[in-house]
Design an enzyme around this catalytic site. Structure first.
Site, mmCIF file in Angstrom:
data_model
loop_
_atom_site.group_PDB
_atom_site.id
_atom_site.type_symbol
_atom_site.label_atom_id
_atom_site.label_comp_id
_atom_site.label_asym_id
_atom_site.label_seq_id
_atom_site.Cartn_x
_atom_site.Cartn_y
_atom_site.Cartn_z
ATOM 1 N N SER A 13 0.758 -1.166 -0.105
ATOM 2 C CA SER A 13 0.094 -0.014 0.132
ATOM 3 C C SER A 13 0.784 1.231 -0.038
ATOM 4 C CB SER A 13 -0.868 -0.181 1.229
ATOM 5 O OG SER A 13 -1.366 1.373 1.378
ATOM 6 N N TYR A 26 -1.310 -0.526 10.668
ATOM 7 C CA TYR A 26 -1.554 -1.297 9.558
ATOM 8 C C TYR A 26 -0.267 -0.861 8.507
ATOM 9 C CZ TYR A 26 -3.427 -1.546 4.488
ATOM 10 O OH TYR A 26 -3.587 -1.908 3.521
ATOM 11 N N LYS A 30 2.456 -3.628 6.732
ATOM 12 C CA LYS A 30 2.715 -3.808 5.080
ATOM 13 C C LYS A 30 4.442 -3.546 4.834
ATOM 14 C CE LYS A 30 -1.146 -4.363 3.574
ATOM 15 N NZ LYS A 30 -1.664 -5.591 2.866
HETATM 16 P P1 NAD Z 1 -10.721 -7.238 1.619
HETATM 17 O O1 NAD Z 1 -10.897 -7.299 3.119
HETATM 18 O O2 NAD Z 1 -11.848 -7.209 0.737
HETATM 19 O O3 NAD Z 1 -10.007 -8.794 1.023
HETATM 20 C C1 NAD Z 1 -9.096 -9.226 1.847
HETATM 21 C C2 NAD Z 1 -9.535 -10.760 1.893
HETATM 22 O O4 NAD Z 1 -8.463 -11.769 2.654
HETATM 23 C C3 NAD Z 1 -11.012 -11.139 2.692
HETATM 24 O O5 NAD Z 1 -11.802 -11.860 1.604
HETATM 25 C C4 NAD Z 1 -10.700 -11.561 3.765
HETATM 26 O O6 NAD Z 1 -11.692 -12.554 4.219
HETATM 27 C C5 NAD Z 1 -9.271 -12.526 3.346
HETATM 28 N N1 NAD Z 1 -8.540 -12.640 4.473
HETATM 29 C C6 NAD Z 1 -8.374 -11.798 5.628
HETATM 30 N N2 NAD Z 1 -7.410 -12.525 6.454
HETATM 31 C C7 NAD Z 1 -7.098 -13.650 6.288
HETATM 32 C C8 NAD Z 1 -6.581 -14.909 6.501
HETATM 33 N N3 NAD Z 1 -5.826 -14.696 7.749
HETATM 34 N N4 NAD Z 1 -6.669 -15.931 5.954
HETATM 35 C C9 NAD Z 1 -7.365 -16.156 4.937
HETATM 36 N N5 NAD Z 1 -8.035 -14.928 4.276
HETATM 37 C C10 NAD Z 1 -7.992 -13.698 4.819
HETATM 38 O O7 NAD Z 1 -9.613 -6.208 1.119
HETATM 39 P P2 NAD Z 1 -9.151 -5.607 -0.272
HETATM 40 O O8 NAD Z 1 -9.551 -4.450 -0.319
HETATM 41 O O9 NAD Z 1 -9.413 -6.586 -1.212
HETATM 42 O O10 NAD Z 1 -7.628 -5.444 0.021
HETATM 43 C C11 NAD Z 1 -6.945 -6.756 -0.525
HETATM 44 C C12 NAD Z 1 -5.415 -6.242 -0.013
HETATM 45 O O11 NAD Z 1 -5.069 -5.304 -0.665
HETATM 46 C C13 NAD Z 1 -5.086 -6.237 1.467
HETATM 47 O O12 NAD Z 1 -3.958 -7.039 1.820
HETATM 48 C C14 NAD Z 1 -5.292 -4.823 1.896
HETATM 49 O O13 NAD Z 1 -4.396 -4.503 2.809
HETATM 50 C C15 NAD Z 1 -4.325 -4.547 0.358
HETATM 51 N N6 NAD Z 1 -4.567 -2.876 0.013
HETATM 52 C C16 NAD Z 1 -5.994 -2.494 0.258
HETATM 53 C C17 NAD Z 1 -6.424 -1.094 -0.292
HETATM 54 C C18 NAD Z 1 -7.970 -0.848 -0.622
HETATM 55 O O14 NAD Z 1 -8.002 0.422 -0.475
HETATM 56 N N7 NAD Z 1 -8.612 -1.379 -0.696
HETATM 57 C C19 NAD Z 1 -5.338 -0.381 -0.329
HETATM 58 C C20 NAD Z 1 -3.875 -0.847 -0.505
HETATM 59 C C21 NAD Z 1 -3.547 -2.188 -0.352
HETATM 60 N N1 UFG Z 2 -13.053 11.146 3.004
HETATM 61 C C1 UFG Z 2 -14.278 11.863 3.340
HETATM 62 N N2 UFG Z 2 -15.273 11.349 3.835
HETATM 63 C C2 UFG Z 2 -15.408 9.796 3.775
HETATM 64 C C3 UFG Z 2 -14.105 9.099 3.685
HETATM 65 C C4 UFG Z 2 -12.835 9.926 3.196
HETATM 66 O O1 UFG Z 2 -14.069 13.111 2.990
HETATM 67 O O2 UFG Z 2 -16.271 9.566 4.645
HETATM 68 C C5 UFG Z 2 -11.749 11.763 2.345
HETATM 69 C C6 UFG Z 2 -10.672 11.664 2.959
HETATM 70 O O3 UFG Z 2 -10.491 12.498 4.200
HETATM 71 C C7 UFG Z 2 -9.465 11.809 2.160
HETATM 72 C C8 UFG Z 2 -10.303 11.128 0.971
HETATM 73 O O4 UFG Z 2 -11.748 11.180 1.057
HETATM 74 O O5 UFG Z 2 -9.178 12.748 1.694
HETATM 75 C C9 UFG Z 2 -9.780 9.437 0.565
HETATM 76 O O6 UFG Z 2 -10.109 8.841 1.712
HETATM 77 P P1 UFG Z 2 -10.120 7.196 1.865
HETATM 78 O O7 UFG Z 2 -10.296 6.858 3.247
HETATM 79 O O8 UFG Z 2 -11.057 6.582 0.818
HETATM 80 O O9 UFG Z 2 -8.693 6.858 1.406
HETATM 81 P P2 UFG Z 2 -7.372 7.204 2.367
HETATM 82 O O10 UFG Z 2 -6.419 7.799 1.356
HETATM 83 O O11 UFG Z 2 -7.607 8.080 3.557
HETATM 84 O O12 UFG Z 2 -6.646 5.782 2.886
HETATM 85 C C10 UFG Z 2 -6.294 4.661 1.684
HETATM 86 C C11 UFG Z 2 -6.486 3.488 2.355
HETATM 87 C C12 UFG Z 2 -5.714 3.041 3.336
HETATM 88 C C13 UFG Z 2 -4.319 3.382 3.199
HETATM 89 C C14 UFG Z 2 -4.178 4.762 2.706
HETATM 90 C C15 UFG Z 2 -2.683 5.292 2.531
HETATM 91 O O13 UFG Z 2 -7.778 3.064 2.450
HETATM 92 O O14 UFG Z 2 -5.674 1.614 3.603
HETATM 93 O O15 UFG Z 2 -4.740 5.046 1.437
HETATM 94 O O16 UFG Z 2 -2.407 4.800 1.475
HETATM 95 F F1 UFG Z 2 -3.510 3.305 4.288
#
Ligand code: NAD
Ligand code: UFG
Length: 335
Positions: free
Chosen positions: A124, A148, A152
């Site tokens: 991330s 978190y 990572k």
């Molecule tokens: P998500 O929660 O939708 O998907 C994660 C999946 O992993 C889920 O289906 C959950 O059931 C499964 N899981 C969690 N822990 C587990 C375990 N110990 N064993 C087996 N299964 C397990 O999340 P996502 O948004 O699809 O994110 C996927 C990956 O990408 C994560 O590692 C997250 O940290 C990373 N990531 C997500 C974002 C975002 O904004 N969505 C941004 C940056 C990185």
């Molecule tokens: N925001 C609002 N209202 C809401 C939610 C978000 O105004 O209800 C704003 C936030 O303040 C930010 C923007 O929308 O300015 C995006 O917010 P998100 O929560 O969607 O995303 P972030 O960039 O804050 O967080 C994301 C991932 C995190 C990660 C982070 C840094 O969700 O997991 O990027 O990479 F840690």
């Protein structure tokens, strides 16, 4: 390739699974369904019209994981499984170290035991912490500001040490994944109140929530609201396929930004979504959210050069896709 997909029932994993199958790979999903959906897997099967395996197990369960590796004999792993809520990681840091770091350790042990030498990991942009400069390139200092983000970075460190001697690891540092599958059959379905902006806006548009709280309108950005680099989930899925293809030619360990290189403010995203949905999105301007920064924007040049990949879709595409999903599935997967 035969690809083991941890977390394949989740948001990013399920969308990548569909593209992986379309690209001719075989897949086995390992997911404990703690935050994923059986229905997402059902729909991935319908959309791809391909068979894939699913094992409902925790990646920290070494015995079950070992059986999965022994039976499937994967060539590579796409590792999505993990916990991802920043606020929750502050409240329950050990759960995050256990799941994200401990889970990856268990996974790497199973890979070693079964001779699997390729992994693509969901990292991330949060590993950078507060930006010293923009756009963020991979040389930017790594200074996560919450547990978190620390997990990572620890996993990236573990992968860097593990890689070598034929073992290849690629950490994709996602910026802000948004959008849904173009069919409207798959999308993001957060449990409880959405933490992230687009799913929250989607729930306002469909009438599940009254209004968006805009966190801060006094930032040093075009319109005062927070700016992020939103990456369409389909582009993100394709970055994983590109990584699988490129892995053998990359350095033993690579960490690459996955973003568009362009920023969108909260106001701009709300406008794009309102346009896509043909509905007004009611907003309240409230104070900034603790820990938020004004802007994060990726420099995606390394990923473009090394993976031969580039983001093709923009915030309007993502808003349309998200609305297509949300309007067809007002209650998400309904589980
Ligand atoms: P998500 O929660 O939708 O998907 C994660 C999946 O992993 C889920 O289906 C959950 O059931 C499964 N899981 C969690 N822990 C587990 C375990 N110990 N064993 C087996 N299964 C397990 O999340 P996502 O948004 O699809 O994110 C996927 C990956 O990408 C994560 O590692 C997250 O940290 C990373 N990531 C997500 C974002 C975002 O904004 N969505 C941004 C940056 C990185
Ligand atoms: N925001 C609002 N209202 C809401 C939610 C978000 O105004 O209800 C704003 C936030 O303040 C930010 C923007 O929308 O300015 C995006 O917010 P998100 O929560 O969607 O995303 P972030 O960039 O804050 O967080 C994301 C991932 C995190 C990660 C982070 C840094 O969700 O997991 O990027 O990479 F840690």
């Amino acid at each position: 390739m035969r690809v083991l997909v941890t977390g394949g029932a989740g948001y990013i994993g399920s969308h990548t699974l569909v593209e992986l199958l379309a690209d001719g790979h075989e897949a086995l999903v390992v997911d404990n369904l703690s935050n994923g959906f059986q229905e997402a897997l059902n729909r991935a099967k319908q959309l791809s019209n391909k068979h894939f395996g699913f094992i409902d197990c925790d990646i920290r369960d070494a015995v079950s994981l070992g059986k999965a590796f022994a039976a499937f004999k994967p060539d590579a792993v796409l590792h999505f499984a993990g916990l991802k809520a920043v606020g929750e990681s502050v409240e329950k840091p050990l759960a995050y170290y256990d799941n994200n770091v401990g889970g990856t350790l268990s996974l790497l042990r199973a890979m070693d035991a079964h001779g699997c030498q390729r992994i693509v990991f969901s990292s991330s942009a949060t590993v950078y912490g507060t930006p010293h400069y923009l756009p963020l390139d991979e040389a930017h200092p790594l200074e996560p500001v919450n547990p978190y983000g620390q997990t990572k970075l620890m996993v990236e460190t573990m992968l860097r040490d593990w890689a070598g001697d034929g073992r290849k690891a690629c950490a994709l540092r996602y910026f802000n994944p948004v959008g849904a599958h173009e069919s409207g059959r798959m999308g993001e379905d957060p449990r409880g109140i959405p933490n992230n902006l687009m799913p929250y806006v989607a729930q306002v548009a469909i009438g599940r929530r009254d209004a968006l709280n805009v966190f801060g309108n006094d930032y040093d950005t075009r319109d005062g609201t927070g700016e992020r680099d939103y990456i369409h989930i389909t582009d993100l899925a394709h970055a994983h396929l590109a990584s699988l293809r490129a892995l053998d030619d990359l350095a033993d360990f690579e960490a690459l930004n996955i973003g568009t290189g362009a920023g969108t403010t909260v106001k701009e995203l709300v406008d794009a979504y309102a346009q896509a949905a043909g509905r007004e999105i009611k907003c309240y301007y409230v104070g900034p959210r603790a820990g938020d920064v004004a802007s994060t924007i990726a420099c995606p040049k390394q990923a473009q050069a090394k993976l031969d990949w580039t983001a093709r879709l923009n915030i309007d595409d993502a808003s349309r896709a998200s609305w297509h999903w949300q309007s067809q599935n007002p209650e998400g997967y309904g589980e």
